[in-house]
Design a protein around this motif. Structure first.
Motif, PDB file in Angstrom:
ATOM      1  N   ALA A 131     -11.053   4.366  -5.303  1.00  0.00           N
ATOM      2  CA  ALA A 131     -11.495   4.680  -6.662  1.00  0.00           C
ATOM      3  C   ALA A 131     -13.011   4.612  -6.697  1.00  0.00           C
ATOM      4  O   ALA A 131     -13.620   3.762  -6.038  1.00  0.00           O
ATOM      5  CB  ALA A 131     -10.890   3.719  -7.677  1.00  0.00           C
ATOM      6  N   SER A 132     -13.621   5.501  -7.454  1.00  0.00           N
ATOM      7  CA  SER A 132     -15.069   5.484  -7.636  1.00  0.00           C
ATOM      8  C   SER A 132     -15.475   4.697  -8.876  1.00  0.00           C
ATOM      9  O   SER A 132     -16.624   4.277  -9.006  1.00  0.00           O
ATOM     10  CB  SER A 132     -15.599   6.921  -7.732  1.00  0.00           C
ATOM     11  N   ASP A 133     -14.527   4.496  -9.775  1.00  0.00           N
ATOM     12  CA  ASP A 133     -14.788   3.785 -11.023  1.00  0.00           C
ATOM     13  C   ASP A 133     -14.645   2.273 -10.785  1.00  0.00           C
ATOM     14  O   ASP A 133     -13.559   1.800 -10.435  1.00  0.00           O
ATOM     15  CB  ASP A 133     -13.785   4.237 -12.084  1.00  0.00           C
ATOM     16  N   PRO A 134     -15.709   1.497 -10.990  1.00  0.00           N
ATOM     17  CA  PRO A 134     -15.643   0.041 -10.783  1.00  0.00           C
ATOM     18  C   PRO A 134     -14.564  -0.630 -11.639  1.00  0.00           C
ATOM     19  O   PRO A 134     -14.075  -1.704 -11.287  1.00  0.00           O
ATOM     20  CB  PRO A 134     -17.044  -0.446 -11.165  1.00  0.00           C
ATOM     21  N   GLU A 165     -20.046   7.170  -2.012  1.00  0.00           N
ATOM     22  CA  GLU A 165     -19.722   5.773  -2.246  1.00  0.00           C
ATOM     23  C   GLU A 165     -18.438   5.645  -3.069  1.00  0.00           C
ATOM     24  O   GLU A 165     -18.133   6.489  -3.900  1.00  0.00           O
ATOM     25  CB  GLU A 165     -20.871   5.071  -2.979  1.00  0.00           C
ATOM     26  N   VAL A 166     -17.717   4.570  -2.810  1.00  0.00           N
ATOM     27  CA  VAL A 166     -16.539   4.248  -3.603  1.00  0.00           C
ATOM     28  C   VAL A 166     -16.698   2.828  -4.132  1.00  0.00           C
ATOM     29  O   VAL A 166     -17.411   2.009  -3.554  1.00  0.00           O
ATOM     30  CB  VAL A 166     -15.246   4.363  -2.773  1.00  0.00           C
ATOM     31  N   ALA A 167     -16.017   2.547  -5.238  1.00  0.00           N
ATOM     32  CA  ALA A 167     -16.068   1.195  -5.792  1.00  0.00           C
ATOM     33  C   ALA A 167     -15.192   0.246  -4.991  1.00  0.00           C
ATOM     34  O   ALA A 167     -15.442  -0.954  -4.929  1.00  0.00           O
ATOM     35  CB  ALA A 167     -15.614   1.217  -7.254  1.00  0.00           C
ATOM     36  N   GLY A 168     -14.159   0.796  -4.374  1.00  0.00           N
ATOM     37  CA  GLY A 168     -13.253   0.001  -3.568  1.00  0.00           C
ATOM     38  C   GLY A 168     -12.099   0.848  -3.092  1.00  0.00           C
ATOM     39  O   GLY A 168     -11.895   1.982  -3.559  1.00  0.00           O
ATOM     40  N   ASP A 272      -7.912   9.205  -9.431  1.00  0.00           N
ATOM     41  CA  ASP A 272      -8.935   9.706 -10.353  1.00  0.00           C
ATOM     42  C   ASP A 272      -9.100  11.216 -10.213  1.00  0.00           C
ATOM     43  O   ASP A 272      -8.640  11.829  -9.252  1.00  0.00           O
ATOM     44  CB  ASP A 272     -10.280   9.019 -10.072  1.00  0.00           C
ATOM     45  N   GLU A 273      -9.785  11.818 -11.172  1.00  0.00           N
ATOM     46  CA  GLU A 273     -10.142  13.243 -11.151  1.00  0.00           C
ATOM     47  C   GLU A 273      -8.916  14.148 -10.987  1.00  0.00           C
ATOM     48  O   GLU A 273      -8.967  15.168 -10.304  1.00  0.00           O
ATOM     49  CB  GLU A 273     -11.155  13.528 -10.033  1.00  0.00           C
ATOM     50  N   ASN A 274      -7.824  13.767 -11.622  1.00  0.00           N
ATOM     51  CA  ASN A 274      -6.580  14.522 -11.517  1.00  0.00           C
ATOM     52  C   ASN A 274      -6.111  14.610 -10.066  1.00  0.00           C
ATOM     53  O   ASN A 274      -5.602  15.629  -9.626  1.00  0.00           O
ATOM     54  CB  ASN A 274      -6.726  15.932 -12.118  1.00  0.00           C
ATOM     55  N   THR A 275      -6.317  13.528  -9.356  1.00  0.00           N
ATOM     56  CA  THR A 275      -5.931  13.337  -7.968  1.00  0.00           C
ATOM     57  C   THR A 275      -6.821  14.134  -7.006  1.00  0.00           C
ATOM     58  O   THR A 275      -7.062  15.322  -7.207  1.00  0.00           O
ATOM     59  CB  THR A 275      -4.463  13.725  -7.694  1.00  0.00           C
ATOM     60  N   ARG A 276      -7.289  13.437  -5.995  1.00  0.00           N
ATOM     61  CA  ARG A 276      -7.996  14.079  -4.891  1.00  0.00           C
ATOM     62  C   ARG A 276      -7.488  13.431  -3.605  1.00  0.00           C
ATOM     63  O   ARG A 276      -7.461  12.209  -3.485  1.00  0.00           O
ATOM     64  CB  ARG A 276      -9.518  13.906  -4.994  1.00  0.00           C
TER      65      ARG A 276
END
Length: 507
Positions: A131-134, A165-168, A272-276
Motif C-alpha cells: 500500500a502507498s497510503d500510510p 516508494e510504498v508505505a508498507g 489501492d487504485e482499483n487494484t494494481r
C-alpha cells in the motif's frame, strides 16, 4: 502499422503451441466426466486418470484458452488481504487450513512440472501485498501477523523492488509464477497418455443426476458417467443456486518488454487504485528483457467504458516504468464468493455424484490445482483435511457473510430492473465498431455496427436468467452485469454461465 495492430492479445495464448481435440461425436461411458478444460478441470481430470479412473473432459471452446489462458499466472498462497479476515471469520484453524492447502498446491505443481519435464517458465518469487497510503500500514501489519500465524513465511516490510516508494507491504517468500498454458497443455498430453479423453467445441447443455449421471451436449452426443465435475469457472447448472453467492469480476491486463535490469523481482498487488498487480515473465527467449505484466481496473462485466479503463491502466504502467511500450493487452475474469473462500466439493446438498469448483476470487492458479487434488480425493474416497473449509454446502460462513450476500443480490436486482429503464439511442447514431441496446418492436435488442457498417442484431436478454447485456467496446463483446456471461457480436457464447446464444433479431 497502427497502434491497434501492434497490440496483441494474451501472451500465454500467443506463445504456447496450439493443441486440437475433436468434438464429441458419439455417446460415451466413463467413470468421471469433467466439464471445463481450464486449470481446475484439467487438474481434476489428470489426478483422476493417474488414480486409474476413465475420464472425459468436455470443453465448449479450446483447452486452457478461456479464463486460464488470460490469467496473470501467479502461483501463490498470498491472496492479497485474506488471512486476517479468515482468522476473524473462520478462526485460526480455518486460516491455517487455507494457507496449507494453497501452499501444498504450489509444491504439487512444482513436482508435476519436474516429473513431466515441462518447460513452463517456472520461477520462484516472493509475493507482496503493498500500500502507498500510510493509513493502511496497520492493516498490512495485521495481515502479516495473520499470514505468519497461518503458517506462511510472511513478514511486514517497507522496502520492495518496485520503482516507487510504498508505505508498507506484506512479503511472503517462496512463492512461484509460470506459463499456465504450457503447463496445462503438458498435463493434457499426459492425461491422454493415461487414457483420458478431451473433447473441444462440445458445450454441455444439461445434466440428469443419477447412477449414472447423463450429460447432453451441443453435438447431440451424450456422456454417461458415475461422477460429474462442473469446472466451468461459473457453474452452468443453477440447481445449487451458487450464482446467488458469486460476484463476477473482470480485470484488464497490459504487458510489454522492459530491460531485465528494471525487473522489480517479485509479484506485487495492491488493493489501492482499483487494484494494481505487477510481475514479470521471461520474454521470447531474450535474456536481456523481461515481459512486464500489469493488471488492474477491476469492474463488473457489462458496466462502464472499458476503453477508458485500458487507458488508465496503460498510463499507470508507463508512468511507473518509463520507456515501456505495451505490446499485449487482454482481460481476465473470475468470481468472488460472498464468504471469501472458494467453493469446491459436492454441487448441492443432495448431490451424491456431482461436484463443483468455483469462486476462486482471482486466485485460480493455486485454487485450481488445490481443487483438482481435493475433488480427486473425494471421488476416490480419500480423506482431505480441508474438505469442510471449501464445502459449497457450508451454512455458517454464508450466514455470517449475509451483508455481502444481500449486497450482491441487490446489485443483480438493480440491473434486472434498472437496465430496462435506460434510454435507447437511435440505431442510426451507432458508429462502426460500437454497440448499444435499443428498443425495436417492443423489445430490447443488442445492435452492433461492424467496421464495414453492417448491423448485427441479437436479443439483449441474457440466456442465463434474463438480465440485459451491455456492450464492451474495447473487446467488442456483449456482457451480462448480473452473472458475467459474455457473447460475441453475433450472440455466440464466449463465457458462461449461459450455454445458449443470444437469439438473432431483425431491426
Amino acid at each position: 502499422m497502427s497502434e491497434k495492430q501492434q497490440v496483441r492479445g494474451s501472451y500465454w495464448l500467443e506463445t504456447a503451441p496450439e493443441g486440437h481435440h475433436p468434438a464429441l461425436a458419439e455417446d460415451l461411458d466413463v467413470d468421471v466426466a469433467v466439464i471445463g478444460a481450464g486449470i481446475a478441470g484439467l487438474c481434476t481430470a489428470w489426478e483422476l486418470a493417474r488414480a486409474g479412473r476413465s475420464v472425459a473432459v468436455l470443453e465448449a471452446g479450446r483447452v486452457a484458452a478461456g479464463v486460464t489462458g488470460h490469467t496473470t499466472a501467479k502461483v501463490t498462497a498470498q491472496h492479497s488481504l485474506v488471512y486476517d479476515r479468515l482468522r476473524r471469520t473462520r478462526g485460526p484453524e480455518g486460516a491455517r487450513l487455507y494457507a496449507r492447502s494453497q501452499s501444498e498446491a504450489i509444491e504439487h505443481a512444482a513436482r508435476v512440472a519436474a516429473e513431466l519435464g515441462v518447460d513452463c517458465d517456472w520461477e520462484t518469487r516472493s509475493a507482496y501485498t503493498y500500500a502507498s497510503d500510510p493509513r493502511r500500514v496497520e492493516e498490512l501489519r495485521a495481515e502479516a501477523r495473520a499470514a505468519a500465524e497461518a503458517g506462511l513465511p510472511a513478514s511486514f516490510v517497507t522496502e520492495t523492488g518496485l520503482p516507487f516508494e510504498v508505505a508498507g507491504a506484506v512479503r511472503v517468500t517462496g512463492q512461484a509464477q509460470f506459463h499456465p498454458r504450457k503447463y496445462l497443455l503438458a498435463l493434457a498430453a499426459d492425461l491422454a497418455g493415461h487414457g483420458g479423453r478431451i473433447f473441444e467445441d462440445t458445450t454441455v447443455l444439461g445434466m440428469e443426476e443419477g447412477e449414472p449421471c447423463r450429460l447432453s451436449t451441443s453435438t447431440g452426443a451424450a456422456v454417461r458417467a458415475r461422477d460429474v465435475v462442473v469446472a466451468t469457472h461459473y457453474p452452468i447448472f443453477d440447481r445449487a443456486l451458487l450464482f446467488t453467492r458469486l460476484t463476477p469480476k473482470r480485470e484488464l491486463v497490459v504487458a510489454g518488454p522492459l530491460p531485465a535490469g528494471q525487473d522489480p523481482d517479485g509479484m506485487y498487488i495492491t488493493p489501492d487504485e482499483n487494484t494494481r498487480s505487477v510481475r514479470t515473465a521471461p520474454y521470447d527467449g531474450d535474456g536481456d528483457r523481461r515481459l512486464l505484466i500489469v493488471t488492474g481496473e477491476h469492474f463488473t462485466p457489462g458496466t462502464g467504458d472499458t476503453r477508458d479503463r485500458f487507458e488508465r491502466l496503460t498510463s499507470w504502467a508507463t508512468g511507473h516504468f518509463p520507456g515501456l511500450r505495451v505490446t499485449h493487452r487482454w482481460a481476465t475474469q473470475d468470481n468472488t464468493p460472498t464468504d471469501t473462500v472458494p467453493m469446491v466439493g459436492p454441487l448441492h446438498p443432495g448431490a451424491r455424484h456431482s461436484y463443483v469448483a468455483t469462486g476462486f476470487g482471482g486466485w485460480g492458479m493455486t485454487g485450481g490445482i488445490m481443487a483438482g487434488r481435493l475433488l480427486a480425493a473425494q471421488i476416490t474416497g480419500e480423506e482431505c483435511e480441508w474438505s469442510g473449509l471449501y464445502d459449497p454446502r457450508r451454512v455458517k460462513p454464508a450466514v455470517r457473510e449475509a451483508p455481502s450476500f444481500l449486497k450482491t443480490q441487490a446489485k443483480v436486482a438493480g440491473h434486472f430492473v434498472g437496465d430496462r429503464l435506460r434510454p435507447s439511442p437511435p440505431v442510426e447514431s451507432l458508429p462502426p465498431g460500437e454497440g448499444a441496446v435499443v428498443r425495436a418492436g417492443g423489445h430490447r435488442v443488442a445492435v452492433y455496427r461492424d467496421d464495414d457498417g453492417a448491423l448485427h442484431a441479437v436479443s439483449a436478454r441474457c440466456t442465463h436468467l434474463g438480465c440485459l447485456v451491455d456492450f464492451n467496446a474495447a473487446e467488442r463483446a456483449w456482457e451480462c452485469p448480473c452473472h458475467g456471461s459474455r457473447f460475441d457480436t453475433d450472440g455466440k457464447v464466449i463465457q458462461g454461465p449461459a450455454t445458449k446464444p443470444l437469439d438473432k433479431r431483425d431491426i
